[in-house]
Design an enzyme around this catalytic site. Structure first.
Site, mmCIF file in Angstrom:
data_model
loop_
_atom_site.group_PDB
_atom_site.id
_atom_site.type_symbol
_atom_site.label_atom_id
_atom_site.label_comp_id
_atom_site.label_asym_id
_atom_site.label_seq_id
_atom_site.Cartn_x
_atom_site.Cartn_y
_atom_site.Cartn_z
ATOM 1 N N SER A 102 -61.378 9.400 -116.515
ATOM 2 C CA SER A 102 -61.188 10.681 -116.121
ATOM 3 C C SER A 102 -59.981 11.110 -115.109
ATOM 4 O O SER A 102 -59.130 10.294 -114.794
ATOM 5 C CB SER A 102 -62.278 11.584 -116.161
ATOM 6 O OG SER A 102 -62.031 12.971 -116.210
ATOM 7 N N ASP A 241 -55.614 16.186 -115.926
ATOM 8 C CA ASP A 241 -56.408 15.001 -115.378
ATOM 9 C C ASP A 241 -55.925 13.813 -116.215
ATOM 10 O O ASP A 241 -55.369 13.872 -117.115
ATOM 11 C CB ASP A 241 -57.631 15.242 -115.171
ATOM 12 C CG ASP A 241 -58.592 15.243 -116.183
ATOM 13 O OD1 ASP A 241 -58.128 15.711 -117.346
ATOM 14 O OD2 ASP A 241 -59.822 14.938 -116.020
ATOM 15 N N ASP A 243 -57.551 12.181 -118.453
ATOM 16 C CA ASP A 243 -57.823 11.853 -119.996
ATOM 17 C C ASP A 243 -57.678 13.191 -120.649
ATOM 18 O O ASP A 243 -57.972 13.443 -121.806
ATOM 19 C CB ASP A 243 -59.228 11.478 -120.301
ATOM 20 C CG ASP A 243 -60.260 12.316 -119.617
ATOM 21 O OD1 ASP A 243 -59.980 13.116 -118.612
ATOM 22 O OD2 ASP A 243 -61.375 12.316 -120.041
ATOM 23 N N ASP A 245 -59.025 16.160 -120.253
ATOM 24 C CA ASP A 245 -59.688 17.258 -120.758
ATOM 25 C C ASP A 245 -60.175 18.434 -120.071
ATOM 26 O O ASP A 245 -60.749 19.305 -120.103
ATOM 27 C CB ASP A 245 -61.394 16.345 -121.074
ATOM 28 C CG ASP A 245 -61.776 15.915 -119.849
ATOM 29 O OD1 ASP A 245 -61.091 16.034 -118.759
ATOM 30 O OD2 ASP A 245 -62.955 15.453 -119.879
#
Length: 444
Positions: A102, A241, A243, A245
């Site tokens: 992440s 960010d 990833d 999400d």
């Protein structure tokens, strides 16, 4: 049951150190495969990843582990976490796997899972996997080994899904938008989504090299986006960010808007269209100003534990649709099964376009309370809960703030950190109380 490997968002750590090693990834996939085969004869899993250089290694190890357990694998390549969740559901797969840490820097990586419905899996499932990890492997015989293929148009399918959540009667034409993908999983996706909806797009943070993910860019480092918006006289800036999400947004003046504010905009937009919004779920960290503003509009507000999985669980319990965190994990369950930075940004832009108002105008009646967040690194084995100096500092701060502020002290679920949050009506008071608590934590 205490979990040995799974944290609040899957399994995460430094690459090359347990458990983020190729041998563990193989064992993990084999164990997950065995759990899947208890109820399915021939499971299929999808594997997506962000842009960390270690993703190649972990992807290969996971693929081998699944195949060795008799599970077929579909490789998606670099794809946002919510993209993996969407395709898991759309492809009728048994499970989705994401290789990502992440918002963490590139030396870290992680592995997390999505159910066949595209939702994060419950603690009980993770405990079942951990139990399977303790058992010796049972390799599938040669005729039963899994196979692997690649889904070449995974990114294109996800782009179309994101666009489908934006109102058909609206367009982004006439808007200049800076998109910062944090050199992460959305680098080849985010600019196309906004461009294909009509916006003029300037892309930053879209040149991954395996080592630069989240480095001075993205949702956790929005200064680069603020500068780019101002320098290019853009209307909006969108920061994801690693990833994709979570999301933060910037307006034409360079003002940064966090997840709490964006969540309020999403709720207010529905209320403006006379849609019924019975309640919203935030977290223990959600700014009190948002809670009060929602309650003034007749919308119930509940706080879940920090972590988007806990927000989701509470939404499902209450049968509500909207929730999120200040970090930018936002949920609209009639749009997607999980938090999605791109779809959240589209919902906010839709509110702005439809109303003809800027973000600042939409949030004029929701001035956030000053909120200070400090991170204190914990030493190995340090038990902050038994620190009497820290307990006294927390008690003193709560007494000083009374009903006009909040104190939250908790351990991070992904890093060896103690997170100290203080919220007050005056910034100076919030800073003072937070610093006293952090100093007490370090003293212990």
């Amino acid at each position: 049951m205490t979990r040995k490997y799974f944290g609040t968002d899957g399994i995460r750590g430094t690459v090359g150190q347990s458990p983020i090693t190729p041998d563990f990834a193989l064992r993990l996939a084999h164990a997950v495969g065995r759990v899947l085969r208890r109820t399915q004869e021939r499971p299929t899993v999808l594997i997506g990843k962000d842009t960390r250089i270690s993703g190649y290694m972990l992807e290969s190890a996971l693929e081998s582990g699944f195949n060795s357990a008799g599970v077929d694998v579909v490789l998606l390549g670099p794809l946002p976490t919510p993209g993996v969740a969407y395709l898991t559901r759309a492809q009728r797969a048994s499970l989705g796997v994401v290789i990502s840490a992440s918002h963490n820097p590139y030396p870290d990586n992680g592995i997390k899972f999505f159910s066949a419905q595209g939702t994060k899996l419950p603690d009980a499932w993770e405990e079942e996997v951990e139990a399977a990890l303790e058992q010796p492997p049972v390799w599938a015989d040669s005729a039963s080994l899994g196979k692997t293929r690649r889904l070449d148009d995974a990114a294109g399918r996800y782009i179309e899904f994101c666009k489908s959540t934006f109102a058909n009667d609206l367009t982004l034409r006439g808007l200049k938008i800076v998109v910062d993908a944090a050199h992460g999983a959305a680098y080849h996706i985010a600019p196309k989504v906004f461009h294909e909806l009509g916006a003029e797009v300037l892309a930053i943070g879209c040149a991954p090299d395996g080592l630069n993910i989240n480095h001075q860019v993205g949702a956790t480092h929005p200064d680069a986006l603020v500068r780019a918006v101002r320098a290019n006289h853009a209307d909006y800036g969108i920061a994801l960010d690693g990833d994709a999400d979570r999301v933060q947004m910037v307006d034409a003046a360079g003002r940064l808007f966090n997840g709490d504010e964006l969540l309020y905009v999403m709720v207010a937009a529905r209320l403006a269209r006379d849609e019924h919004v019975p309640g919203v779920v935030g977290t223990l960290m959600t700014n009190m100003a948002v809670e009060e503003a929602l309650q003034r509009r007749g919308v119930k507000f509940m706080r879940a534990k920090v972590g988007d999985r806990y927000v989701l669980e509470e939404l499902q319990r209450q049968h509500w649709l909207l929730g999120g965190e200040g970090s930018g994990h936002l949920l609209a369950l009639d749009r997607h099964t999980t938090g999605d930075g791109l779809i959240s940004a589209l919902q906010v832009l839709q509110a702005c376009v439809r109303s003809g108002k800027t973000l600042a105008q939409l949030l004029a009646d929701v001035p956030l309370f000053p909120q200070v967040l400090l991170n204190v690194r914990l030493n190995p084995g340090q038990d902050w809960k038994t620190n009497p100096v820290l307990a006294d500092a927390i008690r003193d701060a709560e007494a000083e703030l009374g009903a006009h502020g909040r104190v939250l002290v908790r351990a991070s679920g992904t890093e060896p950190l103690l997170r100290v949050m203080v919220e007050a009506r005056e910034a100076e008071q919030a800073n003072r109380c937070a610093q006293r608590i952090a100093d007490a934590a370090r003293a212990g």
